[in-house]
Scaffold this motif. Structure first.
Motif, PDB file in Angstrom:
ATOM      1  N   LYS A   1      -0.448   9.243  -3.118  1.00 43.93           N
ATOM      2  CA  LYS A   1      -1.243   8.849  -4.287  1.00 43.93           C
ATOM      3  C   LYS A   1      -1.385   7.332  -4.373  1.00 43.93           C
ATOM      4  O   LYS A   1      -2.422   6.815  -4.797  1.00 43.93           O
ATOM      5  CB  LYS A   1      -0.589   9.399  -5.551  1.00 43.93           C
ATOM      6  CG  LYS A   1      -1.436   9.237  -6.807  1.00 43.93           C
ATOM      7  CD  LYS A   1      -0.789   9.930  -7.991  1.00 43.93           C
ATOM      8  CE  LYS A   1      -1.644   9.768  -9.242  1.00 43.93           C
ATOM      9  NZ  LYS A   1      -0.985  10.411 -10.422  1.00 43.93           N
ATOM     10  N   ALA A   2      -0.348   6.621  -3.938  1.00 44.17           N
ATOM     11  CA  ALA A   2      -0.381   5.155  -3.965  1.00 44.17           C
ATOM     12  C   ALA A   2      -1.218   4.570  -2.828  1.00 44.17           C
ATOM     13  O   ALA A   2      -1.522   3.376  -2.828  1.00 44.17           O
ATOM     14  CB  ALA A   2       1.040   4.606  -3.894  1.00 44.17           C
ATOM     15  N   GLY A   3      -1.586   5.402  -1.841  1.00 50.83           N
ATOM     16  CA  GLY A   3      -2.448   4.941  -0.757  1.00 50.83           C
ATOM     17  C   GLY A   3      -1.717   4.575   0.522  1.00 50.83           C
ATOM     18  O   GLY A   3      -2.261   3.858   1.370  1.00 50.83           O
ATOM     19  N   PHE A   4      -0.491   5.112   0.695  1.00 51.74           N
ATOM     20  CA  PHE A   4       0.303   4.781   1.866  1.00 51.74           C
ATOM     21  C   PHE A   4       0.652   6.047   2.656  1.00 51.74           C
ATOM     22  O   PHE A   4       0.395   7.154   2.203  1.00 51.74           O
ATOM     23  CB  PHE A   4       1.554   4.001   1.446  1.00 51.74           C
ATOM     24  CG  PHE A   4       1.208   2.665   0.831  1.00 51.74           C
ATOM     25  CD1 PHE A   4       1.202   1.517   1.594  1.00 51.74           C
ATOM     26  CD2 PHE A   4       0.830   2.582  -0.508  1.00 51.74           C
ATOM     27  CE1 PHE A   4       0.831   0.300   1.038  1.00 51.74           C
ATOM     28  CE2 PHE A   4       0.466   1.366  -1.068  1.00 51.74           C
ATOM     29  CZ  PHE A   4       0.462   0.220  -0.291  1.00 51.74           C
ATOM     30  N   VAL A   5       1.215   5.868   3.848  1.00 50.32           N
ATOM     31  CA  VAL A   5       1.425   6.981   4.769  1.00 50.32           C
ATOM     32  C   VAL A   5       2.899   7.407   4.735  1.00 50.32           C
ATOM     33  O   VAL A   5       3.776   6.641   5.169  1.00 50.32           O
ATOM     34  CB  VAL A   5       1.025   6.573   6.210  1.00 50.32           C
ATOM     35  CG1 VAL A   5       1.221   7.747   7.170  1.00 50.32           C
ATOM     36  CG2 VAL A   5      -0.428   6.087   6.239  1.00 50.32           C
ATOM     37  N   PRO A   6       3.199   8.611   4.252  1.00 50.80           N
ATOM     38  CA  PRO A   6       4.590   9.047   4.124  1.00 50.80           C
ATOM     39  C   PRO A   6       5.381   9.045   5.423  1.00 50.80           C
ATOM     40  O   PRO A   6       6.575   8.753   5.425  1.00 50.80           O
ATOM     41  CB  PRO A   6       4.470  10.462   3.560  1.00 50.80           C
ATOM     42  CG  PRO A   6       3.152  10.518   2.913  1.00 50.80           C
ATOM     43  CD  PRO A   6       2.260   9.613   3.721  1.00 50.80           C
ATOM     44  N   LYS A   7       4.729   9.364   6.546  1.00 56.08           N
ATOM     45  CA  LYS A   7       5.465   9.458   7.816  1.00 56.08           C
ATOM     46  C   LYS A   7       5.966   8.093   8.296  1.00 56.08           C
ATOM     47  O   LYS A   7       6.785   8.021   9.218  1.00 56.08           O
ATOM     48  CB  LYS A   7       4.600  10.106   8.894  1.00 56.08           C
ATOM     49  CG  LYS A   7       3.429   9.252   9.367  1.00 56.08           C
ATOM     50  CD  LYS A   7       2.619   9.965  10.442  1.00 56.08           C
ATOM     51  CE  LYS A   7       1.452   9.094  10.921  1.00 56.08           C
ATOM     52  NZ  LYS A   7       0.640   9.788  11.944  1.00 56.08           N
TER      53      LYS A   7
END
Length: 201
Positions: A75-81
């Motif tokens: 949601k914040a625009g970043f990549v969880p992996k």
């Protein structure tokens, strides 16, 4: 933004040495069931936070690497992996931190164009205020007391709000040579997403 700059500048804060208490663990089955059910969904595995040396401050217990779920990161625009540890543990204070990349197509390949670092720390909001002085602006993040400030040289902006320990420090940066996305335009919005994933006040 390199998180070490926070650790270096915070070394100027006056520190006191004394005792430390460890994390308490719930022994009742009902508490354990509730805690397990509340755990967020996290795909990438990371190692545990480092030990914190005994001192007069309470040790940091909230660990963003295990408590901020992938849904909030997306949601914040970043990549969880890209979840990675970014801890800074010193004799008198600690930042228990997790960092994430923002990725975009750069010359035909997906590359990092920004970063998000979420830190839980036992440094107080008043200490951040004192350190930043007139550079800090008072704000509210979903009702939480907070300040925001920027580091133009590193294209980074910070929001520091009251948190489960003393404060939650949200830092966002962007590489404007690679993207039109400016981290400082979104810092407070991202902080609000992070705040929504914190334990209730």
């Amino acid at each position: 933004m390199k998180h070490t700059s926070i650790g270096v500048s915070l070394a100027l804060i006056g520190l006191i040495a004394a005792g430390c208490s460890g994390r308490d663990s719930a022994s009742e089955p009902t508490d354990t069931t509730t805690s397990t059910a509340a755990k967020p969904s996290i795909a990438a595995s990371v190692k545990p936070a480092p030990d914190q040396p005994p001192n007069s401050r309470s040790p940091v217990k909230f660990d963003p690497c295990f408590e901020i779920g992938d849904d909030a990161v997306v949601k914040a625009g970043f990549v969880p992996k890209t979840r990675e540890r970014a801890d800074q543990v010193h004799d008198g204070y600690a930042f228990i931190s997790c960092t994430f990349e923002r990725q975009e197509d750069v010359h035909g390949q997906m590359g990092a164009v920004g970063s998000l670092t979420i830190s839980s720390t036992n440094v107080t909001l008043d200490e951040f205020r004192k350190r930043e002085g007139n550079a800090a602006t008072e704000i509210k993040v979903n009702g939480r007391e907070a300040i925001t400030y920027r580091e133009p040289a590193s294209e980074a902006c910070f929001v520091v709000m009251t948190g489960p320990d003393a404060t939650i420090d949200v830092s966002v940066s962007s590489t404007l040579a690679l993207t039109h996305w400016n981290a400082c335009d979104h810092a407070q919005e991202i902080a609000a997403i992070v705040e929504s994933a914190l334990p209730a006040k």
